[in-house]
Scaffold this motif. Sequence first.
Motif, PDB file in Angstrom:
ATOM      1  N   GLU A  87       0.823  -1.207   0.000  1.00 35.08           N
ATOM      2  CA  GLU A  87       0.000   0.000   0.000  1.00 35.08           C
ATOM      3  C   GLU A  87       0.860   1.262   0.000  1.00 35.08           C
ATOM      4  OE1 GLU A  87      -3.284   2.314   2.835  1.00 35.08           O
ATOM      5  OE2 GLU A  87      -2.488   0.361   3.441  1.00 35.08           O
ATOM      6  N   ILE A  88       1.880   1.291   0.845  1.00 36.52           N
ATOM      7  CA  ILE A  88       2.745   2.465   0.935  1.00 36.52           C
ATOM      8  C   ILE A  88       3.551   2.633  -0.352  1.00 36.52           C
ATOM      9  CG2 ILE A  88       4.611   3.569   2.231  1.00 36.52           C
ATOM     10  CD1 ILE A  88       3.683   2.002   4.696  1.00 36.52           C
ATOM     11  N   LYS A  89       4.042   1.525  -0.896  1.00 38.81           N
ATOM     12  CA  LYS A  89       4.772   1.594  -2.168  1.00 38.81           C
ATOM     13  C   LYS A  89       3.879   2.150  -3.275  1.00 38.81           C
ATOM     14  CE  LYS A  89       7.294  -2.024  -3.275  1.00 38.81           C
ATOM     15  NZ  LYS A  89       7.673  -3.461  -3.433  1.00 38.81           N
ATOM     16  N   GLY A  90       2.614   1.785  -3.241  1.00 39.52           N
ATOM     17  CA  GLY A  90       1.673   2.302  -4.232  1.00 39.52           C
ATOM     18  C   GLY A  90       1.476   3.800  -4.117  1.00 39.52           C
ATOM     19  N   LEU A  91       1.521   4.322  -2.892  1.00 40.20           N
ATOM     20  CA  LEU A  91       1.410   5.764  -2.689  1.00 40.20           C
ATOM     21  C   LEU A  91       2.619   6.497  -3.247  1.00 40.20           C
ATOM     22  CD1 LEU A  91       0.086   5.821   0.988  1.00 40.20           C
ATOM     23  CD2 LEU A  91      -1.237   6.271  -1.079  1.00 40.20           C
ATOM     24  N   GLN A 108       2.370   6.017  -7.580  1.00 42.84           N
ATOM     25  CA  GLN A 108       1.347   6.516  -8.491  1.00 42.84           C
ATOM     26  C   GLN A 108       0.465   7.591  -7.864  1.00 42.84           C
ATOM     27  OE1 GLN A 108      -0.843   3.711 -10.854  1.00 42.84           O
ATOM     28  NE2 GLN A 108       0.741   2.146 -10.692  1.00 42.84           N
ATOM     29  N   ARG A 109       0.270   8.651  -8.633  1.00 44.35           N
ATOM     30  CA  ARG A 109      -0.574   9.756  -8.185  1.00 44.35           C
ATOM     31  C   ARG A 109      -2.014   9.299  -7.963  1.00 44.35           C
ATOM     32  NH1 ARG A 109      -0.656  15.845 -10.767  1.00 44.35           N
ATOM     33  NH2 ARG A 109      -2.135  16.752  -9.290  1.00 44.35           N
ATOM     34  N   LYS A 110      -2.502   8.391  -8.801  1.00 42.05           N
ATOM     35  CA  LYS A 110      -3.903   7.969  -8.667  1.00 42.05           C
ATOM     36  C   LYS A 110      -4.141   7.298  -7.320  1.00 42.05           C
ATOM     37  CE  LYS A 110      -3.659   3.350 -10.791  1.00 42.05           C
ATOM     38  NZ  LYS A 110      -4.218   2.468 -11.841  1.00 42.05           N
ATOM     39  N   ASN A 111      -3.150   6.595  -6.793  1.00 40.26           N
ATOM     40  CA  ASN A 111      -3.292   5.972  -5.479  1.00 40.26           C
ATOM     41  C   ASN A 111      -3.351   7.026  -4.378  1.00 40.26           C
ATOM     42  OD1 ASN A 111      -3.220   3.381  -6.589  1.00 40.26           O
ATOM     43  ND2 ASN A 111      -0.989   3.259  -6.445  1.00 40.26           N
ATOM     44  N   ARG A 112      -2.547   8.075  -4.526  1.00 37.38           N
ATOM     45  CA  ARG A 112      -2.591   9.157  -3.541  1.00 37.38           C
ATOM     46  C   ARG A 112      -3.927   9.894  -3.606  1.00 37.38           C
ATOM     47  NH1 ARG A 112       2.687   9.562  -5.673  1.00 37.38           N
ATOM     48  NH2 ARG A 112       2.171  11.338  -7.008  1.00 37.38           N
ATOM     49  N   LYS A 113      -4.424  10.080  -4.830  1.00 36.67           N
ATOM     50  CA  LYS A 113      -5.687  10.786  -5.001  1.00 36.67           C
ATOM     51  C   LYS A 113      -6.856   9.992  -4.432  1.00 36.67           C
ATOM     52  CE  LYS A 113      -8.476  13.121  -8.521  1.00 36.67           C
ATOM     53  NZ  LYS A 113      -8.573  13.494  -9.964  1.00 36.67           N
ATOM     54  N   GLN A 114      -6.881   8.698  -4.702  1.00 38.77           N
ATOM     55  CA  GLN A 114      -7.979   7.850  -4.236  1.00 38.77           C
ATOM     56  C   GLN A 114      -7.988   7.703  -2.722  1.00 38.77           C
ATOM     57  OE1 GLN A 114      -7.424   4.218  -6.434  1.00 38.77           O
ATOM     58  NE2 GLN A 114      -8.212   5.068  -8.354  1.00 38.77           N
ATOM     59  N   ILE A 173      -2.912  26.169  -9.647  1.00 35.00           N
ATOM     60  CA  ILE A 173      -3.914  26.410 -10.682  1.00 35.00           C
ATOM     61  C   ILE A 173      -3.828  25.355 -11.782  1.00 35.00           C
ATOM     62  CG2 ILE A 173      -4.777  28.080 -12.362  1.00 35.00           C
ATOM     63  CD1 ILE A 173      -3.505  30.289 -10.662  1.00 35.00           C
ATOM     64  N   ASP A 174      -4.982  24.772 -12.106  1.00 32.27           N
ATOM     65  CA  ASP A 174      -5.111  23.768 -13.162  1.00 32.27           C
ATOM     66  C   ASP A 174      -4.190  22.565 -12.922  1.00 32.27           C
ATOM     67  OD1 ASP A 174      -7.239  24.906 -14.493  1.00 32.27           O
ATOM     68  OD2 ASP A 174      -6.015  25.969 -15.955  1.00 32.27           O
ATOM     69  N   GLU A 175      -3.639  21.986 -13.985  1.00 29.14           N
ATOM     70  CA  GLU A 175      -2.909  20.726 -13.863  1.00 29.14           C
ATOM     71  C   GLU A 175      -1.482  20.940 -13.372  1.00 29.14           C
ATOM     72  OE1 GLU A 175      -4.119  17.606 -14.120  1.00 29.14           O
ATOM     73  OE2 GLU A 175      -6.039  18.658 -14.231  1.00 29.14           O
ATOM     74  N   THR A 176      -1.379  21.313 -12.118  1.00 27.95           N
ATOM     75  CA  THR A 176      -0.069  21.467 -11.475  1.00 27.95           C
ATOM     76  C   THR A 176       0.409  20.099 -10.994  1.00 27.95           C
ATOM     77  OG1 THR A 176      -0.585  23.714 -10.763  1.00 27.95           O
ATOM     78  CG2 THR A 176       1.155  22.594  -9.573  1.00 27.95           C
ATOM     79  N   THR A 177       1.710  19.893 -10.974  1.00 24.65           N
ATOM     80  CA  THR A 177       2.262  18.632 -10.497  1.00 24.65           C
ATOM     81  C   THR A 177       1.809  18.364  -9.068  1.00 24.65           C
ATOM     82  OG1 THR A 177       4.298  17.334 -10.333  1.00 24.65           O
ATOM     83  CG2 THR A 177       4.419  19.603  -9.574  1.00 24.65           C
ATOM     84  N   ASP A 178       1.775  17.107  -8.691  1.00 28.05           N
ATOM     85  CA  ASP A 178       1.216  16.703  -7.402  1.00 28.05           C
ATOM     86  C   ASP A 178       2.083  17.224  -6.244  1.00 28.05           C
ATOM     87  OD1 ASP A 178      -0.083  15.494  -5.325  1.00 28.05           O
ATOM     88  OD2 ASP A 178       0.364  13.438  -5.933  1.00 28.05           O
ATOM     89  N   PRO A 179       1.521  18.060  -5.365  1.00 28.98           N
ATOM     90  CA  PRO A 179       2.312  18.544  -4.229  1.00 28.98           C
ATOM     91  C   PRO A 179       2.619  17.450  -3.219  1.00 28.98           C
ATOM     92  CG  PRO A 179       0.015  19.205  -3.993  1.00 28.98           C
ATOM     93  CD  PRO A 179       0.154  18.607  -5.368  1.00 28.98           C
ATOM     94  N   PHE A 180       1.920  16.312  -3.329  1.00 21.89           N
ATOM     95  CA  PHE A 180       2.123  15.225  -2.382  1.00 21.89           C
ATOM     96  C   PHE A 180       2.938  14.071  -2.965  1.00 21.89           C
ATOM     97  CE2 PHE A 180      -1.844  17.357  -1.080  1.00 21.89           C
ATOM     98  CZ  PHE A 180      -1.432  17.823   0.164  1.00 21.89           C
ATOM     99  N   ALA A 181       3.532  14.265  -4.131  1.00 28.49           N
ATOM    100  CA  ALA A 181       4.483  13.290  -4.659  1.00 28.49           C
ATOM    101  C   ALA A 181       5.725  13.285  -3.775  1.00 28.49           C
ATOM    102  CB  ALA A 181       4.860  13.635  -6.094  1.00 28.49           C
TER     103      ALA A 181
END
Length: 278
Positions: free
Chosen positions: A25-29, A32-38, A161-169
């Motif tokens: 689970e942690i490796k998935g975070l 991939q951004r989609k895992n962090r988003k979900q 604003i808009d499609e900014t890179t993920d601040p939580f990457a």
Amino acid sequence: METRENHRAGAVKQITSHSNPIVKEIKGLVAQRKNRKQSGLFVAEGLKLATDALEAGWGVRYLALGPEARENKIALEAAAKAKARGALILEVNTAVLGAITRRDNPQMVVGVYEQQTLKLSDIDPRSATTWIALDRVRDPGNLGTIIRTGDAVGATGVILIDETTDPFAVETVRATMGSLFHMPLVRCTADEFIEFRKKWSGPVVGTHLRGTKDYRAVDYKEPVILLMGNEQAGLSDKLADTCSDLVKIPQAGQADSMNLAVATAVMLYEVRRNYLKL
């Protein structure tokens, strides 16, 4: 089968296998951004970031401690605080830490935290100093450095604003050096920002190729928004049109542009010049 809820709250769990579901689970975070988003979760490495997050009151889901951390007083204190807040404390080996972070020399503490973002409607101009608005920033290192610099100069927060890179990457979080936990983040679309701008009483200053003013010639009366553009395309025309001033940073050498994080730092220190004292 044991569930996260069955062993999570105020518990300690030893993990030695890379195939453990929590490790996956942690490796998935991280991956991939989609895992962090979900999930609404993200990973931050290091003892400093763990203590910063806990002191700032961020929710913590997991705190993984390597062998060195289990002999470190500050790390154990952080684990006790996290455990008291319902986090699952993971006692892992260095190999598991390396697998989680994808680093050969991982930090001795890795935390999984709950994301925090605001809406434009949460911004109170009466308590604002300088807000940094970023238009479609792509590079995680740039975003993390800007968040860190904003923290250093005493800015109020960052608007994405808009499609900014993920601040939580992981790369972004790493570049903030803990400032992520002290700088409010707002997400919005360009159209939402334009509507918000109509109600903003202070100046909005942007850097743009069609800027006609030296950035040092503007009165940055707070509350102020500093608007910076994408690394390649710069500030979009429709956002540039919302600015009260468009400025340029003079250059004397052969470079045709500046790194976005550096340019933002130059701007921020000018914006906050009258408020920064040794």
